[in-house]
Design a protein around this motif. Structure first.
Motif, PDB file in Angstrom:
ATOM      1  N   THR A 147      35.442  34.987  -7.288  1.00 40.74           N
ATOM      2  CA  THR A 147      35.163  35.931  -6.212  1.00 40.74           C
ATOM      3  C   THR A 147      35.793  35.399  -4.925  1.00 40.74           C
ATOM      4  O   THR A 147      36.138  34.210  -4.829  1.00 40.74           O
ATOM      5  CB  THR A 147      33.654  36.100  -5.994  1.00 40.74           C
ATOM      6  OG1 THR A 147      33.110  34.834  -5.551  1.00 40.74           O
ATOM      7  CG2 THR A 147      32.963  36.522  -7.282  1.00 40.74           C
ATOM      8  N   TYR A 191      39.055  44.960  -2.122  1.00 39.48           N
ATOM      9  CA  TYR A 191      37.742  44.662  -2.694  1.00 39.48           C
ATOM     10  C   TYR A 191      36.676  45.204  -1.752  1.00 39.48           C
ATOM     11  O   TYR A 191      36.892  45.279  -0.536  1.00 39.48           O
ATOM     12  CB  TYR A 191      37.575  43.152  -2.899  1.00 39.48           C
ATOM     13  CG  TYR A 191      38.519  42.590  -3.938  1.00 39.48           C
ATOM     14  CD1 TYR A 191      38.166  42.577  -5.284  1.00 39.48           C
ATOM     15  CD2 TYR A 191      39.770  42.106  -3.574  1.00 39.48           C
ATOM     16  CE1 TYR A 191      39.046  42.093  -6.248  1.00 39.48           C
ATOM     17  CE2 TYR A 191      40.660  41.626  -4.531  1.00 39.48           C
ATOM     18  CZ  TYR A 191      40.288  41.626  -5.859  1.00 39.48           C
ATOM     19  OH  TYR A 191      41.164  41.158  -6.811  1.00 39.48           O
ATOM     20  N   GLU A 226      33.008  40.315  -5.706  1.00 41.65           N
ATOM     21  CA  GLU A 226      33.714  40.905  -6.847  1.00 41.65           C
ATOM     22  C   GLU A 226      34.723  39.897  -7.402  1.00 41.65           C
ATOM     23  O   GLU A 226      35.401  39.211  -6.636  1.00 41.65           O
ATOM     24  CB  GLU A 226      34.469  42.162  -6.415  1.00 41.65           C
ATOM     25  CG  GLU A 226      33.602  43.318  -5.993  1.00 41.65           C
ATOM     26  CD  GLU A 226      34.454  44.487  -5.540  1.00 41.65           C
ATOM     27  OE1 GLU A 226      35.364  44.890  -6.301  1.00 41.65           O
ATOM     28  OE2 GLU A 226      34.235  44.977  -4.425  1.00 41.65           O
ATOM     29  N   THR A 256      33.380  43.949  -1.742  1.00 42.51           N
ATOM     30  CA  THR A 256      32.479  42.872  -1.329  1.00 42.51           C
ATOM     31  C   THR A 256      33.119  41.521  -1.608  1.00 42.51           C
ATOM     32  O   THR A 256      34.123  41.420  -2.329  1.00 42.51           O
ATOM     33  CB  THR A 256      31.134  42.931  -2.089  1.00 42.51           C
ATOM     34  OG1 THR A 256      31.328  42.493  -3.443  1.00 42.51           O
ATOM     35  CG2 THR A 256      30.552  44.339  -2.075  1.00 42.51           C
TER      36      THR A 256
END
Length: 307
Positions: A225, A207, A212, A209
Motif C-alpha cells: 500500500t 488510488y 489500497e 486511499t
C-alpha cells in the motif's frame, strides 16, 4: 508571505503553516517590531528569541557610527539573525529590519524561534554539513532554522584587522559557513519526494486511499500500500507511481506544495524549490520547503500560502 517574525496568516481555503507578514518588511507592524525594552538610548534594537535578546550593542569608538553589534551564541543563531558589521554591512534579519534596528531608532524584532528546539537541532547536526528546519504544524511558527557549519557574526562586527581576518576566514572557507543552507540551498530531495508522489497519486485518482495495494514493487514491497511503501521506502513503488502519473500531473501536485515559488520570504528570501523532470532527476528542494510539505501532511493537507 511566510515569516520567522511573529504573526499568523490565513489565506482563502488554506491555513498558513508558517507565520506571515505583509507589506514593507522595513516598515513592519507592531506584532513584529516593538520599542526596545533592553537597549539604552542610541543603541541598536535587538533581535529577540523567546523574548530575550540574542544581540546587543557596545561602543565602537567611531563617532560616525557610535555602536557596534554584539551577539549571544552567534553560531547558533546566525541563520536567523544574519550579521551587522561596521565594515561589511548587514545580512539576514539585520538587513531586512535595518530601519527598525538602527541605533537611530532602536526597535526590537521578535522571532518565533524556540531556543530549546534551535539548540537541539544545532547539536544534533554537530560537525556535519547540513541544515534543519522545525515548525509548528498547527500555528505555522518557525521554531528552528539551523545551518552547519555556521559562523559567529560577532567575529567581524567591527572594522579592526582582527575583524578583517575573521571575515576572510568565513567567506573563504570551502565549507561555506555563511551559506544559510536551511533557506538558501536547494538540493536533490531523494526519497523525501516520495511524499509528493504519494499525494499526487491520491490527488489524481490513481488510488482512493493510502491502504489500497499498488501494482509495483518486489520483495516486501510487492503490492505494498502507499502507506506501507512510505514506511518501507519502496523506491520501485514510487517510481511506478511517478511513471503512471506522468510529468504534468506530478508537476501540478509539486507546484501545489510550493515548488516553483520564487517569491517566498520568511522574511529572508528563500531559494526556489524546482520541479523540472522526475524522469531526468531535475528536482531541487530547500530544507524549508520539505518542512512545509511535511507540515501540510501533519495538518491534514492544508498548505502554507502567501499574501
Amino acid at each position: 508571505m511566510p515569516s520567522i517574525i511573529k504573526r499568523s496568516l490565513v489565506v482563502p481555503g488554506l491555513l498558513a503553516l508558517l507565520a506571515g507578514c505583509s507589506g514593507d518588511v522595513d516598515s513592519p507592524n507592531e506584532s513584529k517590531v516593538k520599542p526596545s525594552s533592553s537597549a539604552s538610548v542610541g543603541e541598536y534594537g535587538d533581535i529577540l528569541v523567546d523574548g530575550k535578546p540574542v544581540t546587543g550593542s557596545k561602543p565602537s569608538g567611531n563617532k560616525k557610527i557610535p555602536y557596534q553589534r554584539t551577539y549571544t551564541d552567534g553560531e547558533l543563531y546566525a541563520p536567523v539573525t544574519g550579521y551587522r558589521s561596521l565594515a561589511w554591512g548587514t545580512a539576514g534579519l539585520e538587513s531586512i529590519y535595518e530601519n527598525s534596528l538602527t541605533y537611530r531608532k532602536g526597535d526590537d524584532v521578535e522571532t518565533t524561534i524556540s531556543p530549546e528546539v534551535q539548540k537541539a537541532a544545532f547539536e544534533a547536526l554537530g560537525e556535519l554539513r547540513g541544515a534543519a528546519v522545525a515548525l509548528n504544524a498547527e500555528t505555522g511558527e518557525l521554531l528552528a532554522v539551523v545551518s552547519t557549519p555556521s559562523y559567529d557574526p560577532a567575529a567581524f562586527s567591527g572594522y579592526s584587522s582582527k575583524d578583517q581576518e575573521a571575515w576572510k576566514k568565513a567567506t573563504g572557507d570551502k565549507n561555506k559557513p555563511m551559506l544559510n543552507r536551511a533557506l538558501r540551498e536547494a538540493t536533490a530531495p531523494g526519497e523525501t519526494f516520495d511524499i509528493v508522489i504519494a499525494a499526487a497519486a491520491l490527488d489524481h485518482g490513481l488510488y482512493d486511499t493510502l491502504d489500497e495495494p499498488t501494482d509495483g514493487g518486489s520483495g516486501e514491497c510487492a503490492s505494498a500500500t502507499i502507506r506501507a511503501a512510505l514506511a518501507r521506502s519502496c523506491d520501485e513503488v514510487f517510481a511506478k507511481l511517478a511513471t503512471d502519473l506522468g510529468e504534468e500531473r506530478l508537476r501540478k501536485t509539486a507546484e501545489g506544495f510550493g515548488f516553483g515559488d520564487d517569491e517566498l520570504n520568511v522574511p529572508i528570501r528563500v531559494a526556489e524549490s524546482r520541479y523540472g523532470s522526475y524522469r531526468d532527476g531535475a528536482i531541487t528542494v530547500t530544507p524549508l520547503q520539505l518542512a512545509r510539505v511535511t507540515a501540510a501532511l501533519a495538518n491534514r493537507g492544508l498548505m502554507v500560502g502567501r499574501t
